[in-house]
Enzyme design. Sequence first.
Site, short mmCIF file in Angstrom:
data_model
loop_
_atom_site.label_atom_id
_atom_site.label_comp_id
_atom_site.label_asym_id
_atom_site.label_seq_id
_atom_site.Cartn_x
_atom_site.Cartn_y
_atom_site.Cartn_z
N GLY A 138 108.49 56.37 127.00
CA GLY A 138 107.77 55.63 128.03
C GLY A 138 108.63 55.18 129.19
N LEU B 7 127.86 35.85 128.62
CA LEU B 7 128.57 36.83 127.79
C LEU B 7 128.01 38.23 127.99
CD1 LEU B 7 130.77 37.23 125.65
CD2 LEU B 7 129.01 37.02 123.90
N HIS C 124 120.34 54.16 121.96
CA HIS C 124 121.03 52.87 122.01
C HIS C 124 122.50 53.05 122.37
CE1 HIS C 124 117.51 52.48 119.42
NE2 HIS C 124 117.40 51.30 119.96
N ASP D 12 102.29 51.11 121.81
CA ASP D 12 103.53 50.88 121.05
C ASP D 12 103.36 49.79 120.03
OD1 ASP D 12 105.09 52.70 122.54
OD2 ASP D 12 105.35 51.25 124.14
N CYS E 31 113.68 56.17 121.39
CA CYS E 31 113.09 54.94 121.92
C CYS E 31 113.02 55.06 123.44
CB CYS E 31 113.92 53.73 121.50
SG CYS E 31 113.05 52.15 121.64
N LYS F 2 117.32 45.83 111.80
CA LYS F 2 116.77 44.50 112.04
C LYS F 2 117.33 43.54 111.02
CE LYS F 2 113.15 45.89 114.73
NZ LYS F 2 112.93 45.52 116.09
N ARG G 145 121.90 42.86 124.67
CA ARG G 145 120.49 42.92 125.03
C ARG G 145 119.76 41.64 124.60
NH1 ARG G 145 116.90 44.98 127.68
NH2 ARG G 145 114.82 45.15 126.81
N CYS G 146 119.04 41.07 125.55
CA CYS G 146 118.28 39.85 125.27
C CYS G 146 116.82 40.07 125.59
CB CYS G 146 118.78 38.70 126.14
SG CYS G 146 120.48 38.29 125.84
N HIS H 213 104.24 54.16 118.89
CA HIS H 213 105.68 54.30 118.74
C HIS H 213 106.18 53.11 117.94
CE1 HIS H 213 109.93 54.60 119.57
NE2 HIS H 213 109.91 53.37 120.03
N1 GLN Z 1 107.25 52.28 125.71
C1 GLN Z 1 108.36 51.41 125.52
C2 GLN Z 1 109.56 51.95 126.26
O1 GLN Z 1 109.67 53.13 126.37
C3 GLN Z 1 108.72 51.27 124.06
C4 GLN Z 1 109.86 50.34 123.88
C5 GLN Z 1 110.22 50.03 122.46
O2 GLN Z 1 109.80 50.68 121.56
N2 GLN Z 1 111.02 49.05 122.25
O3 GLN Z 1 110.41 51.20 126.69
ZN ZN Z 2 111.45 51.98 120.19
#
Ligand code: GLN
Ligand code: ZN
Length: 757
Positions: free
Chosen positions: A433, A17, A696, A600, A728, A114, A516-517, A643
């Site tokens: 990152g 999927l 996202h 992180d 992110c 979440k 996303r998995c 982060h």
């Molecule tokens: N350093 C990771 C990145 O940039 C942090 C990812 C995350 O917070 N999910 O992908």
């Molecule tokens: Zn993040």
Amino acid sequence: MKTSIIGYPRIGSLRELKFASEKYFRNEITADSLLATAKNIRLENWTVQNSNGIDFIPSNDFSFYDNMLDTAVLLNAVPERYKALDLSALDTYFAMARGYQGKSGDVKALAMKKWFNTNYHYMVPEIDDNTEIKLTGKKPFDEFLEAQKNGIKTKPVIIGAFTFLKLARFTGNKTATDFVDSVSAAYCEYLEIFNALGAEWAEFDEPFLVTDLSAEDISLFVSLYKKILSTKGNVKILLQTYFGDVRDCFNEICGLDFDGIGVDFVEGKKSLELVTENGFPKNKMLFAGVVNGKNIWRNHYGKTLITVSELKKHCGEIVLNTSCSLLHVPYTLKNESKLPDSVKKHFAYAEEKLSELAELKKILSSEQSLETAEYIANSALCSEPRSGLNEAVREKVAALSEKDFVRLPEFAEREKIQKKRFDLPLLPTTTIGSFPQTSEVRANRAAFRKGEISEAQYEDFNKKQIADCVALQEKIGLDVLVHGEFERNDMVEYFGECLDGYIFTEKAWVQSYGTRCVKPPVVWGDISRAKPMTVKWSKYAQSLTDKPMKGMLTGPVTILNWSFPREDISLKESAFQIALAIREEVLDLEENGISIIQVDEAALREKLPLRKSDWKSDYLDWAIPAFRLVHSGVKPETQIHTHMCYSEFADIIKEIDDMDADVITFEASRSDLTILDVLKENNFRTEVGPGVYDIHSPRVPTVDEIKSALHKMLDRIPKEKLWVNPDCGLKTRGNAETIPSLENLVRAADEVRNEIK
Ligand code: GLN
Ligand code: ZN
């Protein structure tokens, strides 16, 4: 005794999927072709459940993106801005999920959060004063009929009215209580249709019931269900709860006209006690969640039998159930061709959990339960000693003392030293990152894994990527650079591979959000650092630039939260083991000339217990120290960043400050402004980079948009403490949108900097 499950994974056992949806998003396949893939997955899921003899097989647990979004669409909670795009129903749905930027307009996605204490994310339904809640869609009915056509009678499941209203965001003056009539009317109509279709059972998922409930919450729940249950007709209603116990409303739910109640005996600390102390209405079926829907270890039949036999004393009919939807575990061990049998025999993914339910049913139906072959085999397995234990690691953890958790000098002094050392402009710009993982990056890794290219070739390719990435960042004008994380597939998997004690799966994908998995590794034994994990990449990247290059690590709490944890030792013990391993890497990076190190803790917030009374004792009391242990040994002039995905940490703001990082970046672009207010009210000490745009979604933020976000931040955060960054990592994005987005970010920072100088 019968068996039931709450939901099954739906991304496809080989992520069919995901791949089909992503092709559809890129206009490479038609909607019909995507629908056909979905249909196959549903049929496969039902068939495997059927062949394992599951008595209550769910339907409508399938989703193209998320079940909460499905429910919102079904109830007509589609904000005007999406309707105005005038797209097909499917594309409107995806616009709500992912945002839309194209010929028909430009809108952001709905907020995403979440799902309780899991790593799954749901789309937050948005309801304004004009939203007219009514039943508009057909998905649950179509899927019920589709299963029926294949000879499978299902129990349709849907997010219940209470959880739906509690998780929705009300953007106008109206609140949940204003929608009781319309929402319950819609669910009544839903039940009327299932009556007409001849459904025997319908399941309402109400996980919100396991959180701390107020008296108003309980009366909202009761008023909704009094109405809804009045139209149940011939359909029996299962109220399904999960992720904890229903201590606040046990008597109320037992008093309502439900035919079955689903209770979680895995995560629900008080579930058993609730039943044994209060009794359970004999005219209702207890759906006993005894098979863990979140972890991958084999069920311990001996323990399960004890629970069930205790329950039998207090209940009428018991149905064996999973603790929550199997959405949170991978599909099947059949796809694990590389794991040795000595490991695999300890695991149960979704499909194997179906057979566990079948075996438990057989054992419990037998007069001589303890003599059944299935029981005997399981107790032999569960009593096998575990491999991979490491005495030295345990001793190190046992020897930790107070001072190992304290970094000196204290924050304010370090801040001064670091300002001087780095001499960054106001509002320094950086990224989180990762940079886009292009198909070439993935192909290179795949080729290396398959042995098609040498290690040297693999590394040369990555070095070239790093060099390009550094050059790109310099060209864009970012202040603090990153190497781009091209060597990593998934962050936790990458670190797990460099740590002793971890085990890796091949195909154990679990849906995180949308397409996303993640493939969580398994904590198998005691954890230690087998070798340096990131040093060579960071060192190489730093050699290419005069700007500071951030070292990039994942913190112990996140590594643990995104793994399948052991069940034979405490989470605290595992977290400290991992923290000691990451600490070694931090010191190694520092020694190799890396002056800023980001650790992180993306998932720190995510496993915060659902009930406030458990926050400290069950979690924060070890999670925050584990993070501090990682960085307490660095020099004052080394800057520690962290982060966190999601900014929903208003209520643990003190603890976040107490992590004692120098800088924290977090997601703020999709949430409201409250977190910024909370930072201000609490005199938040750590420097902050609340994300200025949403990664996202593929849309490119404009300079003005980013500037206005920065202005709002500057109203609440001292300018000396504010950083500018996306919300992110960029790995899931393409270069096409990433480059212009970052250019706009740097320009916005620059323009605002000039205004406030
Ligand atoms: N350093 C990771 C990145 O940039 C942090 C990812 C995350 O917070 N999910 O992908
Ligand atoms: Zn993040």
